[in-house]
Design a protein around this motif. Structure first.
Motif, PDB file in Angstrom:
ATOM      1  N   LEU B  92       0.875  -1.178   0.000  1.00  0.00           N
ATOM      2  CA  LEU B  92       0.000   0.000   0.000  1.00  0.00           C
ATOM      3  C   LEU B  92       0.904   1.217   0.000  1.00  0.00           C
ATOM      4  N   PHE B  93       0.381   2.357  -0.480  1.00  0.00           N
ATOM      5  CA  PHE B  93       1.190   3.568  -0.485  1.00  0.00           C
ATOM      6  C   PHE B  93       1.044   4.248   0.878  1.00  0.00           C
ATOM      7  N   PRO B  94       2.141   4.339   1.634  1.00  0.00           N
ATOM      8  CA  PRO B  94       2.024   4.775   3.037  1.00  0.00           C
ATOM      9  C   PRO B  94       1.581   6.231   3.182  1.00  0.00           C
ATOM     10  N   HIS B  95       1.727   7.027   2.118  1.00  0.00           N
ATOM     11  CA  HIS B  95       1.386   8.448   2.224  1.00  0.00           C
ATOM     12  C   HIS B  95      -0.059   8.724   1.838  1.00  0.00           C
ATOM     13  N   LEU B  96      -0.807   7.675   1.513  1.00  0.00           N
ATOM     14  CA  LEU B  96      -2.208   7.861   1.140  1.00  0.00           C
ATOM     15  C   LEU B  96      -3.104   7.058   2.083  1.00  0.00           C
ATOM     16  N   THR B  97      -4.308   7.574   2.341  1.00  0.00           N
ATOM     17  CA  THR B  97      -5.252   6.823   3.174  1.00  0.00           C
ATOM     18  C   THR B  97      -5.736   5.598   2.401  1.00  0.00           C
ATOM     19  N   VAL B  98      -6.436   4.731   3.100  1.00  0.00           N
ATOM     20  CA  VAL B  98      -6.964   3.521   2.473  1.00  0.00           C
ATOM     21  C   VAL B  98      -7.767   3.882   1.222  1.00  0.00           C
ATOM     22  N   LEU B  99      -8.682   4.829   1.368  1.00  0.00           N
ATOM     23  CA  LEU B  99      -9.536   5.196   0.243  1.00  0.00           C
ATOM     24  C   LEU B  99      -8.714   5.796  -0.906  1.00  0.00           C
ATOM     25  N   GLU B 100      -7.749   6.664  -0.556  1.00  0.00           N
ATOM     26  CA  GLU B 100      -6.924   7.295  -1.596  1.00  0.00           C
ATOM     27  C   GLU B 100      -6.072   6.252  -2.315  1.00  0.00           C
TER      28      GLU B 100
END
Lengths: 219, 253, 224
Positions: B92-100
């Motif tokens: 997952l991209f750590p700088h984005l929220t789950v939804l993002e």
């Protein structure tokens, strides 16, 4: 300490501090831009540019700013490249700082796991979209402390600008000591002015670093 | 027989002078679940990475519904949008929220409207039991939750085929189940999938076809019942024995 | 080909004089580096104990050194001492003092960092094997700390060499000053001397610093 004298020369130091701040900021911005472009050239492995960039980084990091400034200010005009003192200071600072900024950004980009890039690519993002939306935001957070350290370092480096006849804080203090033997007051004002510029930067840097170290995204 | 979604013919993959895969051919039909097993380092993950062109290949070709998947084709990003991939460590991209994390690709690459994708994303999250985590950050989730988000992130692209690369290998044992349940569910919905896994009972349950990859090639290929009860090759028997434990001097109960 | 003023370098003893000037700068940094390494190790080891007086001293010292440009520190030492104590320090002595004050603090911080970077579990597992505290230090802590420390110290020395170029601004006759003299003396014969001479200095500094930073980088990679 002669306070009346200090009051009388305050505008002089104010002007000098403004010059330091102005040239410093311009040089640092240019350095950051240079660093960003160089780091991108290295990241994307652009054939020839990558080699040139590597050579430039080594050159700028392994020579003193003073020597770079002398070469730009006194040497280059002999082959037809003339700069006024202020431009010379800014260019010199950008030349020096570009190397340091490249390293800061490059190590940030490298610290982002390669598989993060792959997972973005596997979603169908283009290389550019991947760099912009996935790598850069993470790299920026990782690079921030090094970037801030560079900003402070470069701002301090401006103290050699007097060597190319820029009337900065050092120049003014030296001038006042030489002309009127006002050593105590001049040194006091010199230190005071630099503290005024550097202390906030340094506090900001510490604050920023602490925030980034103790909290990642999402706390 | 259903149409082939993915066809790999005579694939060869080398790292420097080490050959990982040699002359490998494989077809995956619509709605089929293919599970690849084999000992560590046999090239299972490399095969998945080749399908997504994360690795360049030295021979053969891979086609998705007839379109050539190649490193130097301009349409690679579009083809990759049709291939969903889930990684061992979630990524997952750590700088984005789950939804993002879920919205990034459909909004940026398929130019779908944010509102539209958002609704679909929330619905998918609800299906995997994570609707209330939509605004959380990846680091706030457990491994199993992260992996379920990663699956949703792949699903939202409406891929033609899903690739699962040892998706439970990094998980604590109690979280394996929640992820595998999601995958079994997808199989029931008729999604086309290639799954690399070490979970044998899961493999047996979910697979339409099991492939044993060993020595750079496909060694055995059969339906799960045959594979687990009557393996044809000596290597397959040997491989299956690595999952059994026996104590020689233990008293029989 | 335009006149690059390079011929000046080979005239008379000019090149040797430049090298002599470089040596003046290098000598200052080497003396200061020597002092810094010795004092820095002592200070750093003392400061690696948490909440010790020396750790506070080191932090305050570092704070002061870090906030001011080195040029300002040189200025304070050179002009300030004359004023305060009526010492008449030569520029060279003032420079050695300033760089030693700076280097000791930095070196102390590096040593402190290197020693305290070694996880407690390393010490504990060595003690669990039955090693005595001195043995733990000698065989477990030091070898790991030194590997971290050596590349960083080399980098510090490189920085020191670059920074010594500043001493020309407090009147020390080193390479940049010699350069000005050469350019001035050859004003008529080689009007473009400034280009050639400053280019030569640029290259000389590069040649002095590059091997050091390369060595530091190699060691860092090697020991990681």
């Amino acid at each position: 300490m002669d306070w009346a004298y200090i009051e009388s020369v305050l505008p002089l130091y104010g002007k000098a501090a403004w010059l330091t701040l102005r040239t410093g900021t311009a040089g640092i911005l240019l350095a950051a831009l240079t660093g960003l472009l160089c780091a991108a050239a290295i990241h994307w492995r652009i054939p020839v540019l990558r080699k040139i960039t590597a050579a430039y980084v080594e050159l700028s990091r392994n020579t003193p700013l003073l020597v770079q400034l002398f070469f730009i200010y006194y040497g280059l005009p002999k082959i037809g490249i003339k700069t006024d003192p202020e431009a010379c200071g800014i260019i010199g600072l950008a030349f020096l700082g570009g190397g340091y900024m490249t390293e800061a950004f490059r190590s940030g980009v490298e610290a982002v796991d390669r598989i993060q890039e792959e997972s973005a690519l596997s979603l169908g993002l283009t290389r550019f979209q991947t760099f912009l939306h996935v790598i850069l935001p993470q790299a920026a957070a990782i690079s921030a402390p090094a970037f801030m350290a560079n900003v402070i370092f470069l701002m301090k480096e401006t103290s050699v600008f007097s060597a190319v006849s820029l009337m900065d804080l050092m120049f003014t203090a030296k001038d006042q000591i030489g002309l009127y033997y006002r050593t105590t007051e001049s040194l006091f004002l010199l230190v005071g002015a630099y503290l005024l510029i550097l202390l906030p930067l340094s506090l900001l840097g510490t604050f920023w670093e602490r925030r980034l170290r103790h909290a990642g995204f999402g706390t | 027989m259903a149409e082939a979604v993915l066809s790999i013919s005579h694939l060869t993959k080398r790292f420097d002078d080490q050959t990982i895969l040699e002359d490998l051919s494989l077809e995956v039909r619509e709605g089929e679940v293919v599970v690849i097993v084999g000992s560590s380092g046999c090239g299972k993950s490399t095969l998945l990475r080749c399908i997504n062109a994360l690795e360049d290949i030295q021979g053969g070709e891979i086609r998705l519904r007839g379109d050539l998947i190649s490193h130097n084709r301009k349409n690679l990003p579009e083809l990759r949008q049709k291939i969903g991939m889930v990684f061992q460590n979630y990524e997952l991209f750590p700088h984005l929220t789950v939804l993002e994390n879920i919205l990034l690709a459909p909004v940026k690459t398929q130019k779908r409207s944010r509102q539209n994708v958002r609704e679909e994303a929330l619905a998918l999250l609800e299906r995997v039991g994570l609707k209330e985590k939509a605004d959380s950050w990846p680091r706030q989730l457990s491994g199993g939750q992260k992996q379920r988000v990663a699956i949703v992130r792949a699903l939202i692209m409406h891929p033609e085929i899903l690739l699962f690369d040892e998706v439970t290998a990094a998980l604590d044992p109690e979280m394996v189940r929640e992820v595998l349940d999601v995958i079994v569910n997808l199989a029931d919905q008729g999604k086309t999938m290639i799954i690399v896994t070490h979970e044998m009972s899961f493999a047996r349950a979910v697979a339409d076809r099991i492939i044993l990859l060993e020595d750079r090639r496909i060694l055995e290929e059969s339906d799960p019942e045959t594979f687990f009860t009557a393996p044809k090759t000596e290597q397959a028997k040997k491989f299956l024995r690595t999952f059994e434990f026996n104590r020689k001097n233990k008293a029989e109960a | 080909m335009p006149d690059l003023g390079l011929e000046v370098l080979w005239k008379g003893k000019n090149f040797v004089r430049l090298l002599g000037g470089l040596w003046v700068a290098l000598r200052i940094s080497l003396i200061a580096a020597g002092i810094s390494v010795v004092l820095g190790i002592l200070l750093g080891v003392a400061a690696s104990r948490k909440r010790s007086v020396s750790s506070v001293v080191l932090r305050v010292w570092l704070g002061i050194i870090h906030i001011m440009p080195q040029m300002v520190l040189l200025f304070l030492m050179y002009f300030g001492t004359t004023r305060l104590f009526s010492w008449n320090l030569s520029g060279e002595v003032a420079a050695v003092i300033v760089f030693s004050l700076w280097g000791t603090a930095e070196m102390g911080d590096l040593v402190r960092g290197a020693v305290s970077s070694i996880p407690a579990i390393q010490r504990e597992s060595a003690e669990a094997l039955g090693l005595k505290p001195a043995q733990v230090y000698r065989w477990i802590i030091l070898p790991q700390a030194v590997r971290r420390l050596i590349p960083q110290s080399i980098n510090l020395i490189t920085r020191m060499i670059k920074t010594t170029s500043l001493v020309t601004l407090i009147g020390v006759v080193e390479i940049l000053k010699v350069a000005q003299q050469i350019i001035e003396a050859n004003r008529k014969a080689s009007p473009n001397a400034a280009f050639g001479v400053y280019l030569a200095i640029f290259v000389m500094y590069y040649l002095a610093c590059r091997p050091l930073s390369l060595a530091a980088k190699k060691l860092e990679k090697h020991w990681r």
